[in-house]
Design an enzyme around this catalytic site. Structure first.
Site, short mmCIF file in Angstrom:
data_model
loop_
_atom_site.label_atom_id
_atom_site.label_comp_id
_atom_site.label_asym_id
_atom_site.label_seq_id
_atom_site.Cartn_x
_atom_site.Cartn_y
_atom_site.Cartn_z
N ARG A 123 -10.28 -17.71 -0.69
CA ARG A 123 -9.38 -18.01 -1.79
C ARG A 123 -10.20 -17.12 -2.95
O ARG A 123 -9.67 -17.16 -3.95
CB ARG A 123 -9.32 -19.31 -2.30
N LYS A 145 -5.61 -3.29 -8.10
CA LYS A 145 -4.60 -3.34 -7.03
C LYS A 145 -5.28 -3.23 -5.89
O LYS A 145 -6.20 -2.49 -5.59
CB LYS A 145 -3.90 -2.08 -7.16
N GLU A 187 -3.86 13.19 -8.35
CA GLU A 187 -3.67 11.92 -9.45
C GLU A 187 -4.20 12.44 -10.62
O GLU A 187 -3.63 11.80 -11.74
CB GLU A 187 -4.47 10.76 -8.75
N LYS A 232 -6.44 5.94 -17.20
CA LYS A 232 -5.66 4.66 -16.38
C LYS A 232 -5.97 3.51 -17.06
O LYS A 232 -5.20 2.53 -16.86
CB LYS A 232 -6.22 4.81 -14.82
N GLU A 242 2.11 -4.58 -14.01
CA GLU A 242 2.96 -3.49 -13.81
C GLU A 242 4.44 -3.83 -14.29
O GLU A 242 5.41 -3.98 -13.40
CB GLU A 242 2.96 -2.99 -12.40
N ARG A 246 2.93 0.35 -17.07
CA ARG A 246 1.88 0.76 -15.89
C ARG A 246 2.91 1.45 -14.86
O ARG A 246 2.27 2.40 -13.73
CB ARG A 246 1.18 -0.60 -15.16
N ASN A 250 3.37 5.40 -11.38
CA ASN A 250 4.02 5.65 -10.22
C ASN A 250 4.91 6.91 -10.18
O ASN A 250 5.47 7.06 -9.02
CB ASN A 250 5.06 4.39 -9.95
N HIS A 253 5.28 8.72 -6.78
CA HIS A 253 4.99 7.75 -5.86
C HIS A 253 6.29 7.49 -4.94
O HIS A 253 5.86 7.17 -4.01
CB HIS A 253 4.10 6.82 -6.50
N HIS A 257 5.08 8.44 -1.43
CA HIS A 257 4.85 7.34 -0.41
C HIS A 257 5.57 7.62 0.52
O HIS A 257 5.39 7.30 1.84
CB HIS A 257 5.14 6.03 -0.85
N HIS A 269 -2.91 11.22 0.63
CA HIS A 269 -1.95 10.61 -0.52
C HIS A 269 -1.60 11.57 -1.48
O HIS A 269 -0.53 11.61 -1.93
CB HIS A 269 -2.92 9.46 -0.85
N1 GLY Z 1 -2.17 3.66 -8.52
C1 GLY Z 1 -1.01 3.24 -9.74
C2 GLY Z 1 -1.76 1.83 -10.26
O1 GLY Z 1 -2.65 1.45 -10.06
O2 GLY Z 1 -0.94 1.33 -11.08
#
Ligand code: GLY
Length: 372
Positions: A123, A145, A187, A232, A242, A246, A250, A253, A257, A269
């Protein structure tokens, strides 16, 4: 901290994470890991590429026995539940308890997978991120993330789990393959575009120093990492989960993606994101949301950073379109795009940063981008 340890060039804090930039993994960075892990049993997680280069020496210096070192198979194609199962089974079999800490040493794949293992193991146990790729230093290791890919799409199973410590040592970039370095620069380009013209100018003025054949200039790499982590971290500090700003991270992306998945992860990526930003700039222009110069600005910048403008293997617009459908950014079944309106401005900033785009508009922009 040991006597000769040089201090990091920058230290930031984000949701409980201490982020050290420029701290040497031989000295100050290692001391910080030792102190963050104090009293806990350390599981070092790396992959088959990075392990011998960086994880084995670090484990040796930290005194982590062989039995407590784990390697996942390298490559995005292995960021999956099979490797997560193998890793967590390995930790269970080795008797790791709740008083353990995961130290993830590697690029974005290692950080995401080891971070997800830490988020879910008993957990949740702490994770320390030691990113060894530029992309992981400025993006994947920052912001909490974690997750794995599934056959239905990228990062579809995961959790928010902030690291307790991040140590970004630009010296490790000396061994990073040039293709991986360029992938990380994509990025940085995204960060610059969503931030300001001044940020984009700085990046382009320093591109050559990052792309030296003998490896990136260390002072420039340190400065680039710091600028990007600050960008960031500032966004994540405002919107951890997000629900708003945030989403601007993206940009590029949704298409990126999809391209990555349509290539079966043969494309990196950052390579996919570079093309994704160009396509999404074209979408924004076609919808009248962006100035008609944005796609050209992305094209010029991506070229200066030696990033691809076209997929590196054949793929149709329909294959890309189909792959967008499982994107996490889908809301109520419709895919939403985080579109830039210009350098330093996002479209729909007052309306949740998401723009719905019809299949026809997406297809037209992909066809246009792939043929020019
Ligand atoms: N890579 C995008 C984020 O961390 O929100």
């Amino acid at each position: 901290m040991s006597e000769q340890a040089t201090p990091p060039s920058a230290e930031l804090s984000l949701h409980g994470a201490r982020i050290l930039i420029g701290a040497s993994l031989d000295m100050a960075g290692m001391d910080a890991i030792r102190s963050a892990a104090k009293g806990a049993r350390i599981a070092i997680v790396s992959d088959t590429n990075v392990g011998p280069l960086h994880a084995t020496p670090l484990a040796g210096r930290l005194g982590v026995p062989e039995s407590d070192r784990f390697q996942i198979a390298a490559g995005e194609v292995n960021k999956n539940r099979i490797e997560w199962t193998r890793l967590t089974n390995g930790m269970l079999n080795a008797g790791f308890g709740r008083d353990s800490v995961v130290v993830a040493v590697g690029g974005g794949v290692v950080g995401d997978l080891a971070g997800f293992a830490a988020a879910t193991y008993m957990r949740g146990i702490p994770v320390i991120q030691v990113p060894t790729s530029l992309l992981a230093m400025i993006d994947a290791a920052i912001g909490g993330k974690t997750g794995v890919d599934t056959p239905a799409g990228k990062n579809l199973v995961g959790a928010f789990h902030h690291p307790t410590l991040v140590v970004a040592d630009p010296a490790v970039l000396k061994t990073l393959p040039p293709r991986e370095l360029r992938s990380g620069l994509a990025e940085a380009l995204k960060h610059a575009i969503i931030t300001s013209q001044a940020e984009l100018d700085w990046l382009l003025a320093n591109a050559k120093a990052m792309l030296h054949a003998e490896g990136p200039d260390q002072a420039v790499a340190g400065a680039l990492i710091e600028r990007n982590v600050r960008i960031k971290a500032a966004v994540v500090a405002r919107d951890e989960k997000e629900s708003g700003v945030r989403k601007s991270l993206n940009f590029g992306h949704t298409i990126g993606h999809a391209i990555e998945a349509a290539s079966d992860y043969a494309m990196l990526h950052g390579e996919s994101i570079a093309i994704g930003m160009r396509v999404e700039a074209m979408i924004a222009e076609a919808l009248g949301l962006a100035a008609p110069t944005l796609a050209e600005q992305v094209t010029v910048a991506a070229s200066a950073l030696e990033l691809p403008l076209q997929p590196l293997l054949p793929m149709t617009a329909d294959a890309v379109l189909a792959a967008t459908r499982t994107d996490k950014k889908a809301r109520g079944g419709a895919v939403e795009y985080a579109l830039a309106a210009g350098v330093g401005t996002m479209a729909a900033a007052g309306a949740g940063y998401g723009t719905r785009v019809s299949d026809d508009e997406v297809r037209a922009a992909v066809v246009r981008a792939f043929s020019a």
